[in-house]
Scaffold this motif. Structure first.
Motif, short mmCIF file in Angstrom:
data_model
loop_
_atom_site.label_atom_id
_atom_site.label_comp_id
_atom_site.label_asym_id
_atom_site.label_seq_id
_atom_site.Cartn_x
_atom_site.Cartn_y
_atom_site.Cartn_z
N LEU A 132 6.08 8.01 -2.13
CA LEU A 132 4.78 8.07 -1.46
C LEU A 132 3.66 7.79 -2.44
CD1 LEU A 132 3.12 8.66 1.07
CD2 LEU A 132 3.15 11.08 0.42
N LEU A 133 3.79 8.36 -3.63
CA LEU A 133 2.77 8.14 -4.66
C LEU A 133 2.73 6.67 -5.07
CD1 LEU A 133 0.63 9.48 -6.36
CD2 LEU A 133 2.38 9.99 -8.06
N LEU A 134 3.89 6.05 -5.23
CA LEU A 134 3.92 4.63 -5.60
C LEU A 134 3.34 3.76 -4.48
CD1 LEU A 134 7.36 4.33 -7.43
CD2 LEU A 134 5.10 4.07 -8.40
N VAL A 135 3.67 4.09 -3.22
CA VAL A 135 3.11 3.33 -2.10
C VAL A 135 1.59 3.47 -2.07
CG1 VAL A 135 2.99 3.23 0.42
CG2 VAL A 135 5.20 3.38 -0.71
N CYS A 136 1.10 4.68 -2.28
CA CYS A 136 -0.36 4.90 -2.28
C CYS A 136 -1.02 4.17 -3.43
CB CYS A 136 -0.66 6.39 -2.34
SG CYS A 136 -0.31 7.25 -0.81
N LEU A 137 -0.42 4.24 -4.63
CA LEU A 137 -1.00 3.54 -5.78
C LEU A 137 -0.96 2.02 -5.58
CD1 LEU A 137 0.37 5.69 -8.74
CD2 LEU A 137 -1.98 5.56 -7.90
N GLU A 138 0.14 1.53 -4.97
CA GLU A 138 0.24 0.11 -4.68
C GLU A 138 -0.83 -0.31 -3.66
OE1 GLU A 138 3.60 -2.53 -2.57
OE2 GLU A 138 4.31 -1.31 -4.25
N MET A 139 -1.00 0.51 -2.65
CA MET A 139 -2.03 0.24 -1.64
C MET A 139 -3.42 0.28 -2.28
SD MET A 139 -2.28 1.89 2.14
CE MET A 139 -2.65 3.52 1.61
N GLN A 140 -3.63 1.22 -3.18
CA GLN A 140 -4.91 1.32 -3.87
C GLN A 140 -5.13 0.09 -4.74
OE1 GLN A 140 -5.17 4.68 -6.50
NE2 GLN A 140 -7.40 4.59 -6.61
N GLN A 141 -4.07 -0.41 -5.39
CA GLN A 141 -4.18 -1.60 -6.23
C GLN A 141 -4.49 -2.83 -5.37
OE1 GLN A 141 -4.30 -1.69 -9.57
NE2 GLN A 141 -4.86 -3.83 -9.32
N LYS A 142 -3.85 -2.96 -4.21
CA LYS A 142 -4.13 -4.08 -3.31
C LYS A 142 -5.57 -4.02 -2.82
CE LYS A 142 0.54 -4.77 -1.52
NZ LYS A 142 1.41 -4.66 -0.35
N PHE A 143 -6.03 -2.81 -2.54
CA PHE A 143 -7.43 -2.64 -2.13
C PHE A 143 -8.37 -3.08 -3.25
CE2 PHE A 143 -11.22 0.07 -1.74
CZ PHE A 143 -11.65 -0.34 -0.50
N LYS A 144 -8.06 -2.68 -4.49
CA LYS A 144 -8.89 -3.10 -5.62
C LYS A 144 -8.83 -4.61 -5.81
CE LYS A 144 -8.88 1.04 -8.49
NZ LYS A 144 -8.43 1.64 -9.76
N ASP A 145 -7.63 -5.19 -5.62
CA ASP A 145 -7.50 -6.64 -5.77
C ASP A 145 -8.38 -7.38 -4.76
OD1 ASP A 145 -5.71 -6.25 -7.81
OD2 ASP A 145 -3.92 -6.62 -6.59
N VAL A 146 -8.55 -6.80 -3.60
CA VAL A 146 -9.40 -7.43 -2.58
C VAL A 146 -10.87 -7.10 -2.83
CG1 VAL A 146 -9.96 -7.42 -0.13
CG2 VAL A 146 -7.58 -7.50 -0.85
N VAL A 183 -12.57 -6.00 -5.66
CA VAL A 183 -13.24 -6.40 -6.91
C VAL A 183 -13.87 -7.79 -6.78
CG1 VAL A 183 -12.81 -6.99 -9.33
CG2 VAL A 183 -11.96 -4.83 -8.41
N PRO A 184 -13.12 -8.81 -6.28
CA PRO A 184 -13.79 -10.11 -6.12
C PRO A 184 -14.93 -10.06 -5.10
CG PRO A 184 -11.41 -10.39 -5.98
CD PRO A 184 -11.69 -8.93 -6.00
N LYS A 185 -14.71 -9.30 -4.02
CA LYS A 185 -15.77 -9.19 -3.02
C LYS A 185 -16.99 -8.49 -3.58
CE LYS A 185 -13.01 -9.65 1.07
NZ LYS A 185 -12.87 -9.31 2.45
N ASP A 186 -16.78 -7.47 -4.40
CA ASP A 186 -17.90 -6.77 -5.02
C ASP A 186 -18.64 -7.69 -5.99
OD1 ASP A 186 -19.47 -4.43 -5.35
OD2 ASP A 186 -18.45 -4.05 -7.27
N ALA A 187 -17.86 -8.49 -6.75
CA ALA A 187 -18.50 -9.45 -7.66
C ALA A 187 -19.30 -10.48 -6.86
CB ALA A 187 -17.44 -10.14 -8.51
N GLN A 188 -18.72 -10.93 -5.75
CA GLN A 188 -19.41 -11.89 -4.90
C GLN A 188 -20.67 -11.27 -4.29
OE1 GLN A 188 -17.14 -13.20 -1.54
NE2 GLN A 188 -18.46 -14.95 -1.14
N ARG A 189 -20.58 -10.01 -3.88
CA ARG A 189 -21.74 -9.31 -3.33
C ARG A 189 -22.84 -9.18 -4.38
NH1 ARG A 189 -24.26 -5.01 -4.02
NH2 ARG A 189 -22.71 -4.17 -5.43
N ALA A 190 -22.44 -8.83 -5.62
CA ALA A 190 -23.42 -8.72 -6.69
C ALA A 190 -24.08 -10.06 -6.97
CB ALA A 190 -22.76 -8.17 -7.95
#
Length: 142
Positions: A39-53, A55-62
């Motif tokens: 469960l922890l690995l799935v959550c961390l993986e999901m968190q990493q996928k969220f960051k992968d999506v 971070v570029p959007k945040d950079a684009q927003r900035a």
């Protein structure tokens, strides 16, 4: 060496089990999830996928925000320039030749009126002088 080998021949190691026991300062995993590695690995993986999506959007927003600030500044400068040009236009319209010609025509008309009155008064004065002189004339004594 690993730097020269093609990416297909290399294998990346992956975690199958994550032990969180004995690490009370771990902030990534809540205490109730530390015992369930999957469960922890799935959550961390999901968190990493969220960051992968995100971070570029945040950079684009900035980037878009910076561009927006630049356009707002340019718009402000353009508006101030428009106001300055409108003031110049108003002044030039006030000063334009039609206004000058209007006032020149009025001034010339006034000067002509004064000239006519001066000539008229001069004529009246001349006629009065002529009458006075004629009244003072006497017949010649022979």
């Amino acid at each position: 060496s690993l730097l020269r080998s093609p990416p297909l021949k290399t294998k990346q190691p992956t975690l199958a089990e994550l032990l969180c026991d004995g690490n009370p300062q771990l902030a990534s995993a809540p205490e109730n999830m530390r015992g369930d590695s999957k469960l922890l690995l799935v959550c961390l993986e999901m968190q990493q996928k969220f960051k992968d999506v995100m971070v570029p959007k945040d950079a684009q927003r900035a980037e878009l925000h910076a561009q927006s600030d630049k356009y707002v500044h340019e718009l402000s400068q353009a508006r101030s320039r428009i106001e300055q040009l409108e003031r110049e236009i108003a002044f030039l319209e006030w000063e334009r030749p039609s206004r000058y010609i209007y006032w020149k025509r009025r001034m010339v008309a006034f000067i002509c009126y004064l000239l006519e009155k001066t000539v008229q008064w001069f004529d009246w004065a001349w006629q009065a002088f002529q009458r006075w002189r004629n009244r003072r004339k006497t017949a010649p004594l022979y």
